[in-house]
Design a protein around this motif. Structure first.
Motif, short mmCIF file in Angstrom:
data_model
loop_
_atom_site.label_atom_id
_atom_site.label_comp_id
_atom_site.label_asym_id
_atom_site.label_seq_id
_atom_site.Cartn_x
_atom_site.Cartn_y
_atom_site.Cartn_z
N ASP A 39 51.24 50.86 37.83
CA ASP A 39 49.98 50.13 37.85
C ASP A 39 48.81 51.08 37.63
OD1 ASP A 39 49.60 51.49 40.21
OD2 ASP A 39 49.62 49.74 41.51
N SER A 40 47.58 50.57 37.78
CA SER A 40 46.39 51.37 37.50
C SER A 40 46.18 52.49 38.51
CB SER A 40 45.15 50.47 37.48
OG SER A 40 45.04 49.73 38.69
N ASN A 41 46.86 52.41 39.67
CA ASN A 41 46.78 53.47 40.68
C ASN A 41 47.89 54.50 40.52
OD1 ASN A 41 44.56 52.31 42.38
ND2 ASN A 41 46.03 50.63 42.54
N GLN B 77 36.27 46.51 33.04
CA GLN B 77 37.24 45.45 33.28
C GLN B 77 37.23 44.44 32.14
OE1 GLN B 77 39.28 45.52 36.07
NE2 GLN B 77 40.39 43.98 34.93
N MET C 128 50.37 43.46 34.75
CA MET C 128 49.15 43.81 35.46
C MET C 128 48.28 42.56 35.68
SD MET C 128 49.26 46.92 36.32
CE MET C 128 47.55 47.12 36.82
N GLU D 292 39.11 45.73 29.24
CA GLU D 292 40.56 45.63 29.42
C GLU D 292 41.05 44.20 29.25
OE1 GLU D 292 41.60 47.23 33.19
OE2 GLU D 292 40.79 49.22 32.79
#
Length: 544
Positions: free
Chosen positions: A235-237, A130, A157, A133
């Motif tokens: 998104d990240s999903n 994290q 995001m 990022e």
């Protein structure tokens, strides 16, 4: 390279545990520095205010201020601390409340050192990923990426995860991205998912090209929403996220978003032959609150786990009645534990059916409640079964239950848990009779010591003073294996070991383990391993 050390705060009202956690592990080996210890939540809160740590290991039950109150208090102030809870209480209401605060690490005392280290390592890895990022970009990087989709994606995001905490920060990012989104404007988040199509490994007419599929969906959304759409991104999903700001251009606004989502889903299905679902987030007043719309959209979308006919989910789906806090504590799992231990597969199936039926106190209970209860059941079963296991047994995998959160439907969760309990039952069926049986241990020791000789049931029976027939039946009853097959397996494994050593010929090895006929040994080895001794030897040399 671990990079910069992460900071750790330890909170527990028991002095021995505080200092045991601090001094019992060489934290520096894992890239961690202990910056403080505290005896309760109030003392910990003061330390956090002075120097916020990356990780906090905390007990729940403490005087003055307990662990859950500490977590709630710090999270409400916008901290990004990762919490690991250690507790002597396995009451579900504590775990349920912890999960509500986003805590995923909940360990029961007494804690094995290896388990704690693995949990902390996983948390550290997540934090470092994290941090990587979220590293602020240099001026040069900003100029290079200014106005690009990558910068806009990062900005969006950041909004979804509440990483921009002020209007000033948002204004600065809007200018960098050259976005026309308004900071103060009624806004909704829509989330679309196509995960079931991915699970089936089919994307209809697009022949599995995920990038082409997402591009087609975005084009369809732009066509339908027209001037209404502000941003479409993933998104990240890998959810497709739509950011909409009022005013929506429509004649009748009532249920407008629901109708639009259904239309998008229908057209995508017609064009791409892919089934989708959508979650409509709550309306918020501006970008600072956008994460709330995103959170609610994901919460509503989680109800797709029930695989109903619904394709669009909004606040109407929410359970009108919450489950009682005592739900877990009122269940007695003794019947299930006994069934697993004696390998009663029929009772395991009937009990799990009853358990899953009991979760449906309403038609669609909260998905987090269902997943939480399933996790709680597995933790409880593992705890009760552990009394039948030795220290070296490896029946349970670390955090085995966490896999539940990766399963997309209620039916998959049910099937996975039933399979898991059947695996436990098979383990006890195969191992419990052979454990601590002096006769069997004596027999196995004899076989190991005479593995290079011809071993017969008659010899063994005489050695342990039993009749041949009784010994054969006894051995099979206690080990679930035929005696001759057991000896043969050991001899063949010993032969493989000798071949790997490479200092004897195949013929010598055959004679060593009791075969006077080389061809007979050759035939049995091939039947056992699917290749001749020579073939095995050649392949081993090739890959050695």
């Amino acid at each position: 390279m671990r990079g910069k050390k992460l900071s750790l705060l330890i909170v527990d009202d028991e002095k021995s545990i505080r200092y045991g956690l601090k001094n019992g592990i060489v934290w520096s080996e894992y890239g961690i520095e202990v910056i403080g210890i505290a005896k309760d939540g109030e003392e910990a809160y003061k330390l956090i205010q002075a120097e916020p740590p990356d990780i906090v290991i905390t007990d729940i039950k403490m005087p003055v201020c307990d662990g859950l109150s500490l977590i709630e208090k710090t999270l409400s102030q916008g901290t990004t601390i990762s919490y690991i809870i250690i507790s002597g209480y396995d009451d579900f209401k504590y775990a349920q409340k912890a999960m509500k605060f986003g805590v995923t690490s909940y360990l029961l005392k007494p804690i094995k050192k290896a388990v704690l280290i693995e949990e902390v390592t996983q948390v550290c890895n997540k934090i470092r990923e994290q941090n990587k990022e979220n590293q602020s970009k240099t001026v040069v990087t900003r100029k290079i990426k200014q106005g690009t989709q990558a910068m806009k994606q990062h900005f969006l995001m950041s909004l979804l995860h509440s990483q921009l905490r002020s209007v000033l920060e948002i204004e600065r990012e809007l200018k960098v991205c050259k976005s026309k989104i308004k900071i103060q404007n009624l806004t909704n988040i829509l989330i679309f998912t196509y995960e079931h199509a991915l699970e089936k490994k089919e994307l209809g007419s697009l022949k599995g090209d995920i990038h082409l599929f997402k591009s087609a969906v975005c084009n369809i959304m732009n066509e339908i929403l027209g001037e209404n759409v502000n941003e479409i991104f993933t998104d990240s999903n890998d959810f497709i996220v739509v950011l909409l700001q009022k005013p929506y251009i429509c004649v009748n606004e009532d249920r407008f978003l629901e109708r639009v989502c259904k239309r998008i889903i229908r057209i995508v299905n017609d064009f791409c032959r892919v089934e989708m679902c959508a979650g409509i987030g709550n309306e918020v007043s501006g970008l600072l609150e956008l994460h709330e719309s995103y959170r609610s959209a994901r919460e509503y979308l989680s109800y797709r786990m029930y695989e109903s006919e619904n394709t669009v989910f909004d606040e109407k789906i929410l359970a009108k009645r919450q489950p009682p806090d005592s739900f877990a504590s009122t269940r007695n799992n003794t019947k299930l534990i006994d069934a697993i231990y004696i390998s009663d597969h029929e009772t395991i199936l009937s009990y799990t059916d009853e358990f899953f039926e009991s979760l449906f106190y309403i038609e669609f209970p909260p998905p987090n409640f269902v997943r939480g209860m399933c996790i709680y059941l597995i933790i409880n079963v593992q705890k009760e079964l552990s009394i039948y296991l030795n220290e070296e047994d490896s029946l349970f995998k670390e955090n085995d239950y966490a896999y539940i959160n990766k399963l997309s439907s209620f039916q998959k969760i049910k099937e996975w848990i039933v399979t898991l309990f059947h695996i436990y039952a098979e383990y006890f069926s195969e191992n419990k009779n052979a454990q601590k049986d002096e006769v069997i241990e004596k027999v196995k020791n004899y076989i190991d010591e005479h593995i290079y000789e011809k071993i017969t049931a008659e010899d063994i029976a005489e050695y342990i003073h039993l009749s041949d027939k009784y010994f054969m039946n006894y051995f099979k009853d206690k080990t679930n294996q035929n005696f001759k097959s057991y000896v043969l397996n050991l001899k063949m494994e010993k032969a493989k070991e000798l071949i790997r050593q490479g200092n004897k010929t195949i013929s010598e090895i055959a004679h060593m383990i009791g075969y006077t006929d080389y061809r007979g040994f050759n035939r049995i080895f091939k039947k056992h391993f699917g290749q001749t001794p020579t073939e095995f030897q050649d392949k081993y040399k090739q890959y050695k």
